[in-house]
Design a protein around this motif. Structure first.
Motif, PDB file in Angstrom:
ATOM      1  N   ILE A  46       0.913  -1.189   0.089  1.00  0.00           N
ATOM      2  CA  ILE A  46      -0.185  -0.126   0.123  1.00  0.00           C
ATOM      3  C   ILE A  46       0.857   1.155   0.040  1.00  0.00           C
ATOM      4  O   ILE A  46       1.733   1.245   0.822  1.00  0.00           O
ATOM      5  N   ILE A  47       0.528   2.097  -1.034  1.00  0.00           N
ATOM      6  CA  ILE A  47       1.354   3.376  -0.999  1.00  0.00           C
ATOM      7  C   ILE A  47       0.554   4.334  -0.268  1.00  0.00           C
ATOM      8  O   ILE A  47      -0.766   4.403  -0.713  1.00  0.00           O
ATOM      9  N   TYR A  48       1.240   5.216   0.426  1.00  0.00           N
ATOM     10  CA  TYR A  48       0.432   6.468   1.311  1.00  0.00           C
ATOM     11  C   TYR A  48       1.343   7.580   1.430  1.00  0.00           C
ATOM     12  O   TYR A  48       2.402   7.525   0.958  1.00  0.00           O
ATOM     13  N   ILE A  49       0.580   8.660   1.706  1.00  0.00           N
ATOM     14  CA  ILE A  49       1.315   9.728   2.077  1.00  0.00           C
ATOM     15  C   ILE A  49       1.425  10.082   3.481  1.00  0.00           C
ATOM     16  O   ILE A  49       0.304  10.365   4.093  1.00  0.00           O
ATOM     17  N   GLU A  50       2.519  10.317   3.977  1.00  0.00           N
ATOM     18  CA  GLU A  50       2.768  10.625   5.243  1.00  0.00           C
ATOM     19  C   GLU A  50       2.294  11.907   5.714  1.00  0.00           C
ATOM     20  O   GLU A  50       2.373  13.212   4.934  1.00  0.00           O
ATOM     21  N   PRO A  51       1.372  12.157   6.748  1.00  0.00           N
ATOM     22  CA  PRO A  51       0.719  13.523   7.108  1.00  0.00           C
ATOM     23  C   PRO A  51       1.697  14.546   7.762  1.00  0.00           C
ATOM     24  O   PRO A  51       1.305  15.593   8.000  1.00  0.00           O
ATOM     25  N   LYS A  52       2.727  14.042   8.157  1.00  0.00           N
ATOM     26  CA  LYS A  52       3.628  14.993   9.049  1.00  0.00           C
ATOM     27  C   LYS A  52       4.631  15.717   7.985  1.00  0.00           C
ATOM     28  O   LYS A  52       5.237  14.797   7.297  1.00  0.00           O
ATOM     29  N   LYS A  53       4.629  17.074   8.420  1.00  0.00           N
ATOM     30  CA  LYS A  53       5.807  17.829   7.232  1.00  0.00           C
ATOM     31  C   LYS A  53       7.313  17.431   7.708  1.00  0.00           C
ATOM     32  O   LYS A  53       7.536  17.146   9.027  1.00  0.00           O
ATOM     33  N   PRO A  54       8.102  17.529   6.658  1.00  0.00           N
ATOM     34  CA  PRO A  54       9.363  17.170   7.076  1.00  0.00           C
ATOM     35  C   PRO A  54      10.041  18.514   7.903  1.00  0.00           C
ATOM     36  O   PRO A  54       9.463  19.725   7.709  1.00  0.00           O
ATOM     37  N   LYS A  55      11.157  18.258   8.714  1.00  0.00           N
ATOM     38  CA  LYS A  55      11.747  19.298   9.486  1.00  0.00           C
ATOM     39  C   LYS A  55      12.045  20.389   8.742  1.00  0.00           C
ATOM     40  O   LYS A  55      11.871  21.544   9.315  1.00  0.00           O
TER      41      LYS A  55
END
Length: 178
Positions: free
Chosen positions: A136-145
């Motif tokens: 499953i491909i998903y998009i991480e909901p937390k912005k990078p630092k």
């Protein structure tokens, strides 16, 4: 916004103005483009006057992202005021975050893959178990630092221009809010 923009503009150009002679040309060439890029990339608004400096800034690239960031930082450092108090931190935040924190780029770099094992009973009497692995491909909901540093840097004025909508397990993604 205007107050912050004016203070930043004053800081960036104060050294250049004091050092001028009779000539009315304050800055030219890459020095001018560099200073303009710092101003434009520090603001949430990008008027048409920003186009030449942003074109120059975003045209700087290398094979590796780390080299692209270094080269862009070097370009921004050409501005005579880039050494003034607080501005080196701003230049660093811009070089690391500008152009890398929009929805399109976040959806690309925050893409992750996870494997889920799905098992079901099969056979005539449902006594056998068949399992398959599903990626499953998903998009991480937390912005990078680097995005957080860019957006929260004291000299930048950025209204959240992206937000995460949905749930990672159900097609969630970053969208532009402007």
């Amino acid at each position: 916004m205007n107050k912050i923009y004016i203070v930043l503009a004053g800081c960036l150009f104060s050294t250049s103005l004091m050092a001028k002679t009779e000539s009315q040309d304050i800055l030219t060439g890459d020095k001018r483009l560099s200073c303009e890029a710092i101003l434009c990339l520090s603001s949430g608004d990008r008027p048409n006057e920003c186009n030449p400096s942003l074109k120059k800034y975003f045209s700087i690239s290398a094979e590796k992202m780390s080299e692209t960031i270094r080269k862009r930082k070097d370009f921004l450092s050409i501005c005579p005021s880039s050494k003034e108090k607080g501005v080196p931190e701003l230049v660093n935040a811009i070089a690391n975050g500008a152009g890398r924190c929009d929805a399109k780029e976040l959806n690309r770099v925050m893409q992750r893959t996870k494997t889920i094992r799905k098992c079901e009973k099969t056979g005539l009497w449902k006594k056998e178990t068949t399992c398959t692995d599903i990626k499953i491909i998903y998009i991480e909901p937390k912005k990078p630092k680097y995005c957080t540093a860019y957006e929260q840097q004291g000299w930048t004025y950025r209204v959240d221009q992206v937000k995460y909508v949905g749930n990672p397990d159900q097609g969630g993604r970053w969208v532009d809010t402007k």
